[in-house]
Design an enzyme around this catalytic site. Structure first.
Site, PDB file in Angstrom:
ATOM      1  N   GLN A  83      25.123  42.833  47.225  1.00 48.67           N
ATOM      2  CA  GLN A  83      26.342  43.138  46.412  1.00 48.67           C
ATOM      3  C   GLN A  83      27.362  42.528  47.162  1.00 48.67           C
ATOM      4  O   GLN A  83      28.487  41.878  46.523  1.00 48.67           O
ATOM      5  CB  GLN A  83      26.577  44.504  46.224  1.00 48.67           C
ATOM      6  CG  GLN A  83      25.361  45.031  45.319  1.00 48.67           C
ATOM      7  CD  GLN A  83      25.323  44.398  43.977  1.00 48.67           C
ATOM      8  OE1 GLN A  83      26.262  44.727  43.134  1.00 48.67           O
ATOM      9  NE2 GLN A  83      24.091  44.022  43.507  1.00 48.67           N
TER      10      GLN A  83
ATOM     11  N   HIS B  33      28.988  39.036  45.967  1.00 49.60           N
ATOM     12  CA  HIS B  33      29.437  38.755  44.836  1.00 49.60           C
ATOM     13  C   HIS B  33      31.022  38.176  45.247  1.00 49.60           C
ATOM     14  O   HIS B  33      31.431  37.367  44.408  1.00 49.60           O
ATOM     15  CB  HIS B  33      30.100  40.212  43.982  1.00 49.60           C
ATOM     16  CG  HIS B  33      28.886  40.627  43.101  1.00 49.60           C
ATOM     17  ND1 HIS B  33      29.027  40.223  41.901  1.00 49.60           N
ATOM     18  CD2 HIS B  33      27.864  41.312  43.270  1.00 49.60           C
ATOM     19  CE1 HIS B  33      27.834  40.564  41.163  1.00 49.60           C
ATOM     20  NE2 HIS B  33      27.430  41.391  41.885  1.00 49.60           N
TER      21      HIS B  33
ATOM     22  N   GLU C 166      31.445  52.034  42.326  1.00 49.99           N
ATOM     23  CA  GLU C 166      30.744  51.613  41.000  1.00 49.99           C
ATOM     24  C   GLU C 166      29.416  51.667  41.048  1.00 49.99           C
ATOM     25  O   GLU C 166      28.703  52.390  40.218  1.00 49.99           O
ATOM     26  CB  GLU C 166      31.315  49.888  41.138  1.00 49.99           C
ATOM     27  CG  GLU C 166      30.461  49.277  39.934  1.00 49.99           C
ATOM     28  CD  GLU C 166      30.869  47.652  39.997  1.00 49.99           C
ATOM     29  OE1 GLU C 166      30.695  47.040  38.794  1.00 49.99           O
ATOM     30  OE2 GLU C 166      30.908  47.261  40.999  1.00 49.99           O
ATOM     31  N   HIS C 167      28.496  51.211  42.101  1.00 46.77           N
ATOM     32  CA  HIS C 167      27.263  51.405  42.216  1.00 46.77           C
ATOM     33  C   HIS C 167      26.820  52.398  43.419  1.00 46.77           C
ATOM     34  O   HIS C 167      27.419  51.933  44.423  1.00 46.77           O
ATOM     35  CB  HIS C 167      26.424  49.870  42.405  1.00 46.77           C
ATOM     36  CG  HIS C 167      26.856  48.808  41.720  1.00 46.77           C
ATOM     37  ND1 HIS C 167      27.936  47.878  41.910  1.00 46.77           N
ATOM     38  CD2 HIS C 167      26.508  48.436  40.375  1.00 46.77           C
ATOM     39  CE1 HIS C 167      27.876  46.984  40.940  1.00 46.77           C
ATOM     40  NE2 HIS C 167      26.781  47.361  39.884  1.00 46.77           N
TER      41      HIS C 167
ATOM     42  N   ASP D  96      22.321  45.009  37.435  1.00 45.00           N
ATOM     43  CA  ASP D  96      23.085  43.761  37.369  1.00 45.00           C
ATOM     44  C   ASP D  96      22.488  42.904  36.378  1.00 45.00           C
ATOM     45  O   ASP D  96      23.183  42.198  35.692  1.00 45.00           O
ATOM     46  CB  ASP D  96      23.431  43.095  38.724  1.00 45.00           C
ATOM     47  CG  ASP D  96      24.586  43.796  39.458  1.00 45.00           C
ATOM     48  OD1 ASP D  96      25.228  44.732  38.883  1.00 45.00           O
ATOM     49  OD2 ASP D  96      24.575  43.485  40.673  1.00 45.00           O
TER      50      ASP D  96
ATOM     51  N   HIS E 214      56.581  70.204   7.096  1.00 47.50           N
ATOM     52  CA  HIS E 214      55.018  70.404   7.231  1.00 47.50           C
ATOM     53  C   HIS E 214      54.804  71.814   6.604  1.00 47.50           C
ATOM     54  O   HIS E 214      53.840  71.882   5.901  1.00 47.50           O
ATOM     55  CB  HIS E 214      54.663  70.653   8.905  1.00 47.50           C
ATOM     56  CG  HIS E 214      54.495  69.153   9.610  1.00 47.50           C
ATOM     57  ND1 HIS E 214      55.451  68.387   9.655  1.00 47.50           N
ATOM     58  CD2 HIS E 214      53.535  68.565  10.121  1.00 47.50           C
ATOM     59  CE1 HIS E 214      55.117  67.165  10.483  1.00 47.50           C
ATOM     60  NE2 HIS E 214      53.829  67.364  10.486  1.00 47.50           N
TER      61      HIS E 214
END
Length: 435
Positions: A252, A255, A320-321, A354, A414
């Site tokens: 990762q 990335h 995230e992961h 992924d 109303h």
């Protein structure tokens, strides 16, 4: 609360802070120009940013057929298999969402429908990596949700059409495909131009400029997420294999130079051996120029007192992961709540999520998992309600209740809507009713 670090993040001095501060201004200018000048501005910015100015940004059926013919058969087969996995999971998600109607009182019917968004713009990045998987995640999921029209945009890569990405968009079910990137693509989809119809919803990852464009356009259109750099966190006990841990952290970290990779472990030995393996693996990893920066600057190894402490710390990160490499990985389902996606056990890895396993990889970052999940079928659906009263007596009773409730809030108009039903169906007298 203090933590024991075997390795602590030491972010590099941000020498790009000035240019970063210009991102919102640059993005706003591009959006405003495209809103005013349409296709002319799109062409101008595509030429400026991507050196790309074809006769038409939209691919014809003949273009798509010709491009697909250049993609290796194995790649096509793999795209189809991955998309089948994504489709299966998305279909299961859709099946879990039910329309319903309930009779809350005699003759009073309340209902709920899940209506798909009518048009979606799916952005698939190019840049350093052609992210084929983003086509699967955005387009397949939208089509399973029932979205009638999906526009796919992907940038040229080094002046060439990314054939495999086009194949992924087409096989996923995109109704139109444009070779167009960056802010100009996102803005064109959101505001509409002569050549591109305006969409209702934007999905897909991108760089800082794409993310900022989605932020500025949110409200005018819907968006999936405010996404930042990829994050990975691994929880490991003394049973974990440090070589596996190191491999998965670096998978990762590649990335981008701003992708944090964190290990939380109950074992100092696992932590130290993981760091040794990371150093060794970076000697041969082809993407080491990126992974070395992110691991060096943003990598962390945290020593937890015990496994419960490890889960607590992991929840504070809200990454995230989150990968669980422990003796009993499924206990994380009960011990943790803050994550975009959870990957349980050594036979599972974040890279599966992924690229191929079928769950969606468009996930919350920067702590957003505390309040949202990732992209899924439900993001493309609008849960709407309807009401119908068929029983005159019940309508009258609701009218009385409405009148009292509305007047408590000083909403006389109303209240009168309620009064009228109480008058018509229960005979209540009201001075203002003079037909």
């Amino acid at each position: 609360m203090s933590r024991a670090y075997l390795k602590k993040a030491t972010p590099a001095t941000d020498t790009a802070s000035a240019s970063s501060a210009d991102v919102p201004t640059i993005v706003r200018t591009v959006i405003d120009d495209i809103r005013r000048d349409g296709d002319e501005a799109v062409r101008r910015y595509s030429s400026k940013f991507d050196k790309w100015e074809p006769p038409s940004f939209k691919l014809s059926k003949e273009d798509i057929d010709r491009i697909l013919a250049t993609v290796p058969d194995q790649t096509i087969a793999d795209i189809k298999e991955v998309q089948a996995n994504v489709r299966k999971f998305a279909e299961a998600q859709r099946a879990s969402l039910h329309d319903f109607e309930v009779e809350t009182s005699p003759g009073v019917f309340l209902g709920q429908r899940n209506n798909p968004v009518q048009s979606v713009g799916a952005y698939v990045p190019g840049g350093r990596y052609p992210l084929l998987a983003s086509a699967h995640m955005t387009v397949v999921t939208a089509k399973v949700a029932g979205v009638p029209h999906v526009v796919g945009c992907t940038p040229p890569i080094r002046g060439e059409i990314p054939a495999a990405t086009v194949a992924a968009l087409h096989l996923a079910g995109a109704d139109e495909i444009f070779i167009l990137g960056g802010v100009q693509a996102v803005a064109a989809m959101a505001v509409g131009t002569e050549a591109m119809r305006k969409v209702d919803f934007l999905a897909g990852p991108g760089n800082a400029f794409v993310a900022e464009a989605k932020r500025q356009l949110f409200g005018e259109v819907g968006i999936d997420l405010f996404a930042g750099p990829t994050e990975v966190l691994i929880v490991a006990d003394d049973q974990a294999d440090p070589f596996v841990v190191a491999t998965d952290l670096l998978s990762q970290a590649e990335h981008g130079p701003d992708s944090p990779a964190v290990l939380i472990t109950t074992s100092e030995e696992v932590g130290r051996k993981t760091m040794e393996y990371c150093d060794a693996l970076l000697q041969t990893l082809s993407t080491a120029d990126i992974a070395r920066v992110s691991w060096g600057n943003l990598g962390e190894v945290v020593l937890a007192k015990d496994i419960n402490d490890a889960y607590r710390i992991a929840d504070e990160y809200a990454f995230e992961h989150v990968q669980i490499l422990t003796e009993n990985p499924r206990e994380a389902l009960d011990k943790m709540t803050n994550y975009g996606a959870l990957f349980l056990g050594a036979m599972t890895c974040v890279s599966y999520g992924d690229k191929c396993i079928g769950t969606n990889h468009v996930l919350p970052t920067r702590g957003a998992s505390r309040y949202t999940g990732g992209l899924w079928v439900g993001k493309y659906l609008r849960t709407v309600t309807y009401q119908e009263v068929r029983n005159p007596e019940e309508s009258g009773k609701l009218g009385r209740l409405c009148g009292r409730a509305a007047r408590a809030e000083l909403f006389e108009g109303h209240a009168r809507s309620g009064d009228l039903r109480a008058h018509d169906h229960l005979g209540d007298a009201h001075d203002w009713i003079k037909r």
